[in-house]
Write an enzyme that holds these catalytic residues in place. Structure first.
Site, PDB file in Angstrom:
ATOM      1  N   LEU A   1       5.399   1.368  20.840  1.00 54.53           N
ATOM      2  CA  LEU A   1       4.400   1.866  19.875  1.00 54.53           C
ATOM      3  C   LEU A   1       3.470   0.737  19.426  1.00 54.53           C
ATOM      4  CD1 LEU A   1       3.414   3.957  17.710  1.00 54.53           C
ATOM      5  CD2 LEU A   1       5.293   3.132  16.262  1.00 54.53           C
TER       6      LEU A   1
ATOM      7  N   HIS B   1       3.269   2.761  -4.802  1.00 58.63           N
ATOM      8  CA  HIS B   1       2.991   2.023  -3.556  1.00 58.63           C
ATOM      9  C   HIS B   1       4.306   1.539  -2.931  1.00 58.63           C
ATOM     10  CE1 HIS B   1      -1.184   2.367  -4.440  1.00 58.63           C
ATOM     11  NE2 HIS B   1      -1.194   1.510  -5.450  1.00 58.63           N
TER      12      HIS B   1
ATOM     13  N   ASP C   1      -2.297   8.850   1.245  1.00 56.63           N
ATOM     14  CA  ASP C   1      -2.855   8.951  -0.106  1.00 56.63           C
ATOM     15  C   ASP C   1      -1.858   9.608  -1.059  1.00 56.63           C
ATOM     16  OD1 ASP C   1      -4.811   8.615  -2.028  1.00 56.63           O
ATOM     17  OD2 ASP C   1      -5.849  10.483  -1.554  1.00 56.63           O
TER      18      ASP C   1
HETATM   19  C1  IPE Z   1      -8.182   6.325   0.959  1.00 60.70           C
HETATM   20  O1  IPE Z   1      -7.604   6.686  -0.242  1.00 60.70           O
HETATM   21  C2  IPE Z   1      -7.821   4.925   1.316  1.00 60.70           C
HETATM   22  C3  IPE Z   1      -6.417   4.703   1.686  1.00 60.70           C
HETATM   23  C4  IPE Z   1      -5.521   5.623   1.823  1.00 60.70           C
HETATM   24  C5  IPE Z   1      -6.057   3.347   1.914  1.00 60.70           C
HETATM   25  P1  IPE Z   1      -8.385   6.522  -1.624  1.00 60.70           P
HETATM   26  O2  IPE Z   1      -7.464   7.001  -2.674  1.00 60.70           O
HETATM   27  O3  IPE Z   1      -8.921   5.162  -1.755  1.00 60.70           O
HETATM   28  O4  IPE Z   1      -9.619   7.520  -1.423  1.00 60.70           O
HETATM   29  P2  IPE Z   1     -10.421   8.379  -2.484  1.00 60.70           P
HETATM   30  O5  IPE Z   1     -10.829   7.460  -3.592  1.00 60.70           O
HETATM   31  O6  IPE Z   1      -9.525   9.465  -2.948  1.00 60.70           O
HETATM   32  O7  IPE Z   1     -11.567   8.918  -1.700  1.00 60.70           O
HETATM   33  C1  IPE Z   2      -2.981   5.506  -1.531  1.00 62.56           C
HETATM   34  O1  IPE Z   2      -2.573   5.968  -2.763  1.00 62.56           O
HETATM   35  C2  IPE Z   2      -2.790   4.026  -1.368  1.00 62.56           C
HETATM   36  C3  IPE Z   2      -4.034   3.251  -1.390  1.00 62.56           C
HETATM   37  C4  IPE Z   2      -5.241   3.740  -1.451  1.00 62.56           C
HETATM   38  C5  IPE Z   2      -3.906   1.806  -1.325  1.00 62.56           C
HETATM   39  P1  IPE Z   2      -3.516   5.914  -4.033  1.00 62.56           P
HETATM   40  O2  IPE Z   2      -3.295   4.626  -4.718  1.00 62.56           O
HETATM   41  O3  IPE Z   2      -4.916   6.200  -3.664  1.00 62.56           O
HETATM   42  O4  IPE Z   2      -2.916   7.097  -4.905  1.00 62.56           O
HETATM   43  P2  IPE Z   2      -3.723   8.188  -5.736  1.00 62.56           P
HETATM   44  O5  IPE Z   2      -4.737   8.787  -4.810  1.00 62.56           O
HETATM   45  O6  IPE Z   2      -4.344   7.479  -6.880  1.00 62.56           O
HETATM   46  O7  IPE Z   2      -2.685   9.170  -6.147  1.00 62.56           O
HETATM   47 MG    MG Z   3      -5.998   7.893  -3.535  1.00 66.22          MG
END
Ligand code: IPE
Ligand code: IPE
Ligand code: MG
Length: 255
Positions: free
Chosen positions: A146, A52, A35
């Site tokens: 792995l 990303h 995240d």
């Molecule tokens: C969780 O992150 C999902 C992934 C890392 C793919 P999100 O950014 O979607 O989760 P929330 O919205 O903070 O709970």
């Molecule tokens: C995690 O990073 C990747 C996915 C959920 C696909 P985020 O896109 O949730 O990044 P933040 O949480 O908005 O910083």
């Molecule tokens: Mg996120």
């Protein structure tokens, strides 16, 4: 991510020595909620997609380290069932990044004996992405190093709903007696039926929540939340977290 960036197989800048980690206590399965990509980009006044892209580089580093220290399973939360609610352009970018990642890494997955699998509602993925994913899974199916489990269009609650439906059908047809349903039968009907439960769950970017990841499987996982945003997550921090895991006492409810 660009094609000149180091791949999974690029050798480590610092050799991982047995004095950093106790190689007899390596977790069998590490699961990661990757995240913070969006916040990483926002801090730099960049489009979220750039976050990303940078995050994909961290994935390669983590895979390389897992391979080098002999981790059995690495489960990566890459896209949740709830992430389908993001803006269309972000979803499109994530899907094309995933496809590109699979295509560019296929060679090094093979060179490094890595098997790639996916868990989630894969039928919801765009056709071309699903085809590339299926090809990569097929290509790597006999690799015994792995195993990477990519959680894609994955939600723990949907997984539980699917499990209940499958068991209910078997009960209805007389294959399973209701009184025979136990924890093993439940586990066997999850997407992770042949994957051990995670020993260690890592979440980057500081959120103290599970966000619908592996709800059943993490019952006794050791949890580590770091404030570091996923694109900034480093090899040194990853090793420090594993080291910290090795110092924990896992009691599983006993004394
Ligand atoms: C969780 O992150 C999902 C992934 C890392 C793919 P999100 O950014 O979607 O989760 P929330 O919205 O903070 O709970
Ligand atoms: C995690 O990073 C990747 C996915 C959920 C696909 P985020 O896109 O949730 O990044 P933040 O949480 O908005 O910083
Ligand atoms: Mg996120």
């Amino acid at each position: 991510m660009n094609s000149s960036s180091p791949s999974i197989s690029a050798s480590s800048k610092t050799p991982i020595k047995s004095d950093i980690l106790d190689l007899s206590k390596i977790p069998e399965h590490i699961a990661i909620i990757m995240d913070g990509n969006g916040r990483w980009a926002k801090k730099r006044f960049l489009n979220r997609v750039k976050g990303h892209e940078k995050g994909a580089e961290t994935v390669k580093m983590v895979v390389r380290v897992c391979r080098e220290i002999g981790i059995g399973h690495l489960t990566l939360f890459a896209f949740s069932t709830e992430n389908w609610q993001r803006p269309k352009n972000e979803i499109t970018a994530l899907m094309s990044l995933l496809k590109k990642f699979l295509l560019t890494e296929q060679k090094s997955l093979m060179e490094n004996e890595i098997r790639l699998r996916a868990i989630g509602q894969l039928e919801k993925l765009p056709e071309d992405v699903l085809a590339t994913l299926n090809r990569t899974m097929h290509l790597t199916r006999n690799n015994h190093g792995l195993q990477i489990n990519l959680a894609l269009s994955y939600g723990g609650r949907s997984e539980i709903v699917d499990m209940v439906r499958q068991i209910a059908e078997k009960v209805q047809s007389g294959m399973i007696l209701p009184e025979a349903i136990n924890r093993e039968i439940v586990s066997q009907h999850l997407y992770t039926s042949d994957i051990p439960d995670p020993d260690l769950l890592i979440r980057t970017s500081g959120e103290m929540r599970i966000s619908n990841f592996l709800l059943w499987q993490i019952a006794y996982s050791e949890i580590c939340v770091t404030d570091t945003l996923w694109p900034d997550f480093s090899e040194d921090e990853f090793l420090a977290i594993i080291k910290n895991f090795q110092c924990r006492e896992r009691r599983f409810g006993k004394v």
